[in-house]
Scaffold this active site. Structure first.
Site, PDB file in Angstrom:
ATOM      1  N   GLY A 163      45.942 132.683  65.358  1.00 25.98           N
ATOM      2  CA  GLY A 163      46.432 132.587  66.731  1.00 25.98           C
ATOM      3  C   GLY A 163      45.504 131.832  67.659  1.00 25.98           C
ATOM      4  O   GLY A 163      45.871 131.544  68.793  1.00 25.98           O
ATOM      5  N   CYS A 191      79.931 132.479  63.441  1.00 24.40           N
ATOM      6  CA  CYS A 191      79.906 131.032  63.199  1.00 24.40           C
ATOM      7  C   CYS A 191      81.322 130.558  62.886  1.00 24.40           C
ATOM      8  O   CYS A 191      82.014 131.142  62.056  1.00 24.40           O
ATOM      9  CB  CYS A 191      78.965 130.711  62.044  1.00 24.40           C
ATOM     10  SG  CYS A 191      79.030 128.982  61.536  1.00 24.40           S
ATOM     11  N   CYS A 199      81.055 129.242  58.968  1.00 21.77           N
ATOM     12  CA  CYS A 199      80.764 130.101  57.820  1.00 21.77           C
ATOM     13  C   CYS A 199      80.960 131.575  58.144  1.00 21.77           C
ATOM     14  O   CYS A 199      80.675 132.439  57.325  1.00 21.77           O
ATOM     15  CB  CYS A 199      79.353 129.861  57.299  1.00 21.77           C
ATOM     16  SG  CYS A 199      78.070 130.617  58.319  1.00 21.77           S
ATOM     17  N   CYS A 212      76.371 127.862  63.217  1.00 18.79           N
ATOM     18  CA  CYS A 212      74.982 128.143  62.853  1.00 18.79           C
ATOM     19  C   CYS A 212      74.101 126.962  63.234  1.00 18.79           C
ATOM     20  O   CYS A 212      74.464 125.806  62.975  1.00 18.79           O
ATOM     21  CB  CYS A 212      74.870 128.332  61.331  1.00 18.79           C
ATOM     22  SG  CYS A 212      75.566 129.860  60.722  1.00 18.79           S
ATOM     23  N   CYS A 234      74.176 127.527  56.800  1.00 23.45           N
ATOM     24  CA  CYS A 234      75.620 127.498  57.016  1.00 23.45           C
ATOM     25  C   CYS A 234      76.328 126.899  55.791  1.00 23.45           C
ATOM     26  O   CYS A 234      77.311 127.448  55.289  1.00 23.45           O
ATOM     27  CB  CYS A 234      75.921 126.667  58.260  1.00 23.45           C
ATOM     28  SG  CYS A 234      77.583 126.917  58.911  1.00 23.45           S
TER      29      CYS A 234
END
Lengths: 301, 258, 229
Positions: A29, A238, A241, A263, A269
């Site tokens: 980080g 979606c 899909c 998506c 997808c």
């Protein structure tokens, strides 16, 4: 490709970047400065990510590049082609097949593995940037872990909007020590960073910073005990899909308010569609209530 | 009452080029005590405040602070993180201009809550409740909690700064002309507020002021500074009513009687 | 029965003022002052105007610094020398032992009269403060107001209430009845008598001969010194 070193950058530069990467992995980080090079693409197009990828790429790697989750947008296509030509590595759009995934603003829906590396393109590595303009002061704040000001920002959001109104680049604490900008991924993707088996590398070319999250590292999105961090997604399935748990893009389909939710992760997808999942394939009408749209009351473009 | 000082300074000296800002200054502060530092502009009183609080280093001398566990800390030898942590919790600093301390783009509640959040408080409801409590204590309406400081008057801003400073219950607060730049009527209200809060919470205060009336009303003891030298020190009323040093006599006699 | 204990003793007190703004002019005011006050006794300072009565009273309180000599005050069973004690000790002695009623009320503006008095009470009792204000003929409607706008006599009575409510074993009174009418003056005389009966040692300046005659057990004469300048 003749006249270029493997993966475009010279070996000394790669070595310098790898040293920065090692340091970044050692201090999860923490932003490590590095000598960012001029790259053959403009700032903001992934100069940081591309240098990190070039430095970790090996001849037997398989590279996937996504932009906002999509493999087929200009940025993704050109970076993928760049490495295919300068390093001769295999490329793929299949998350499963890739060993290195360079990304702009998304994490794939598919859970990443230990043998994969994800490289994020970062425009602004400093999470305190909007609160404190002095870089010397933000460095001091990181050194002393003085992150009260960041919580003041969350406090203000809750006060004003009833919830934290940060929808992307939502700040996280890495390993309980460093406050980190996850790059402009949607807050929806934040939980995927937590204890991820894959190594996560972040490159900011213009700002000349590299940082990292080693595998299986604690990554917590900032929140309050009584206002815990929550992900949000568009309340739809979606249209292609039928997925109800993936991050959706809103696609405008005409100039009469027609739109469609699909998506954002194209590979996810397509994989689902190949497995037989199918959505309505229809666009929604903006004026129509969500419920009626779900019943197929949409209008074709 | 304890005999152990909260803050002690010995032989502080500081020169800005050839100008003496502090010359061999000693100071002691006991818990719950208000010490006023008076003198005209350029006498070194604000420099003394900055050196005592560790915001500025002296050329020579030392400042010692005793923490709640009675350990002594050399303020100028403390690691920066420890000193900053001290300034966020056990200590407070009230500036003459509240805009120097407040976040003007953050609501009143956020301003008051910041020190709590910096101290690790992560419960929005508790932080907000505490902020409202402190706004009430400094006589700001609770329903102003979400308002921006720029909608506040000068006196309210100063009271907001005090709430923001006292929310962590500091044991020691440094104040630099806290009533300066305010209307007389607003000043009186603020003086009364500071006096009652300091007495009720048993806060020790180092108060820098050029206003002898402010010193008389707030301070137990007083130090008179001239060109970096403490020329006289003692009980506030004794120094003001029976000044010994020529400079103190001049200061006292220069005050307009209302 | 043993004699009442000595509460206050002054030995060889000298006090002079040096006026730096007037070329270092020396003004000797007190020289070799001796005084002893026992519990339940009231000593009145007497002498012409400018002789140094107020200076002595203020020195006893630690408001003026002594140049020589000792000012011993019985505080917590020990004799503390006000002339030499560090400021913090003086603050403690004033809080617990040594009360002072000045001629003029000096307070933070805006604070209500009742709060001014209650804050001086040992237990901060508002009931006791209100009762004492009533005894001093300050009507209830004034209790919630800051005394800045009060008449001279009302301010003086708020001041007296603040001085008497602390229950100090030693009280210093500077012209406590100066701006009072006859009725209120009698109330103050009665309060002083009550205090003496409780064993409070009192040193006071009473300009009014009648008051002095009714409260003082002894007089201490202060004679003006020759200017040495």
């Amino acid at each position: 490709m003749n006249g270029y070193n493997f993966a475009y950058l010279d070996e000394q530069t790669k070595r310098m970047i790898r040293r920065a990467l090692l340091k970044a992995v050692a201090i999860p980080g923490h932003q490590v400065p590095f000598g960012s090079r001029e790259m053959p693409l403009p700032y903001g197009w992934g100069t940081g990510g591309i240098q990190v990828t070039a430095s970790v790429l090996g001849a037997d790697d398989t590279l996937k590049v996504i932009d906002q989750g999509a493999d087929d947008t200009t940025n993704a296509v050109s970076i993928r082609r760049f490495f295919a030509r300068t390093a001769g590595v295999a490329t793929t759009t299949d998350t499963e097949q890739a060993t290195i995934i360079q990304t702009r603003h998304r994490i794939p829906e598919k859970k990443l593995r230990e043998d994969q590396i994800i490289v994020y393109q970062v425009p602004q590595p400093e999470p305190l940037f909007k609160l404190e303009s002095s870089r010397a002061e933000t460095r001091r704040m990181h050194a002393l872990a003085e992150y009260g000001a960041m919580h003041v920002r969350l406090y203000e959001d809750i006060t004003r909007f009833g919830q934290v109104a940060i929808s992307y680049d939502y700040p996280v604490m890495v390993g309980g020590r460093f406050l980190m900008a996850p790059s402009p991924i949607p807050a929806f993707d934040n939980p995927k960073m937590h204890m991820m088996p894959a190594l996560q590398l972040f490159g900011a070319g213009r700002e000349k910073r590299i940082y990292a999250i080693p595998p299986y590292t604690e990554v917590r999105s900032l929140d309050f005990e009584d206002h815990p961090f929550r992900t949000t997604r568009a309340p739809h399935r979606c249209a292609l899909c039928n997925a109800d748990n993936s991050y959706l893009d809103e696609v405008v389909t005409d100039d009469r308010g027609g739109r469609m939710f699909v998506c954002s992760d194209t590979d996810h997808c397509e994989t689902r569609q190949e497995a037989g999942h199918a959505g309505t394939g229809e666009a929604l009408v903006r004026e129509a209530p969500v419920g009626s749209a779900a019943r197929g009351g949409g209008m074709k473009p | 009452m304890t005999d152990e000082t909260l803050l002690s300074a010995r032989d502080l000296s500081l020169h800005f080029g050839k100008i003496p800002a502090l010359v061999g200054v000693d100071a002691d502060l006991w818990p719950g005590e208000v010490l006023a530092v008076v003198g005209e502009s350029g006498s070194g009183k604000t420099t003394l405040l900055n050196v005592l609080s560790g915001r500025m280093r002296a050329d020579a001398g030392a400042v010692w602070y005793r923490d709640p566990a009675r350990r002594l800390h050399d303020v100028h030898a403390m690691p920066a993180p420890a000193l900053r942590a001290l300034h966020r919790s056990d200590w407070g600093f009230v500036h003459q201009n509240p805009r120097d301390n407040l976040r003007m783009a953050v609501s009143a509640g956020g301003n008051v809550g910041e020190r709590l959040m910096a101290a690790g408080n992560r419960h929005y409801g508790n932080i907000r409740a505490e902020a409202i409590d402190w706004l009430t204590q400094v006589e700001i309406d609770a329903d102003r909690v979400d308002d921006m400081p720029r909608t506040f008057s000068g006196g309210m801003l100063q009271r907001l700064q005090i709430a923001r400073t006292l929310v962590t219950h500091p044991r020691l607060v440094f104040m630099d002309e806290p009533t300066g730049g305010l209307d007389v009527s607003v000043q009186a209200r603020l003086l009364d507020l500071i006096r009652s809060l300091v007495a009720r919470l048993n806060i020790a205060v180092v108060l820098v002021t050029h206003d002898l009336a402010v010193a008389r009303l707030l301070a137990h003891r007083i130090m008179v500074m001239q060109r970096g030298v403490v020329v006289e020190t003692g009980l506030t009323d004794q120094v003001l009513d029976d000044p010994q040093h020529a400079y103190t006599q001049l200061l006292v006699s220069s005050v307009l009687q209302a | 029965m043993s004699a009442p204990p000595q509460m206050l003793r002054v030995e060889g007190l000298d006090k002079q003022f040096t006026l730096h703004l007037r070329g270092g002019l020396h003004l000797p005011v007190l020289h070799a002052v001796e005084l002893a006050v026992h519990a339940g006794e009231c000593v009145a300072l007497a002498g012409p105007s400018g002789a140094g009565k107020s200076t002595l009273l203020r020195s006893l309180y630690g408001n003026y610094r002594a140049d020589a000599g000792r000012i011993l005050v019985r505080h917590d069973g020990e004799m503390v020398d006000i002339a030499r004690a560090p400021p913090r000790t003086v603050v403690q002695v004033r809080a617990k032992t040594l009360g002072y009623v000045s001629q003029f009320l000096r307070v933070v503006p805006r604070v209500p009269a009742l709060d001014i008095v209650a804050e001086a009470a040992p237990d901060r009792s508002r009931e006791a403060a209100a009762a004492l204000l009533h005894r001093l003929n300050i009507p209830a409607r004034l209790h919630a107001l800051p005394p800045a706008t009060f008449s001279g006599g009302e301010q003086q009575r708020v001041n007296l209430a603040r001085g008497f409510i602390g229950g100090h074993p030693i009280l210093l009174l500077d012209e406590p009845t100066a701006s009072l009418d006859a009725a209120n003056r009698d109330i103050v005389i009665a309060m002083i008598a009550d205090a003496k009966a409780r064993g409070v040692a009192i040193v006071g300046i009473f300009h009014d001969a009648e008051v002095r005659g009714r409260v003082a057990d002894r007089l201490l004469h202060i004679a003006p010194l020759q200017d040495a300048a």
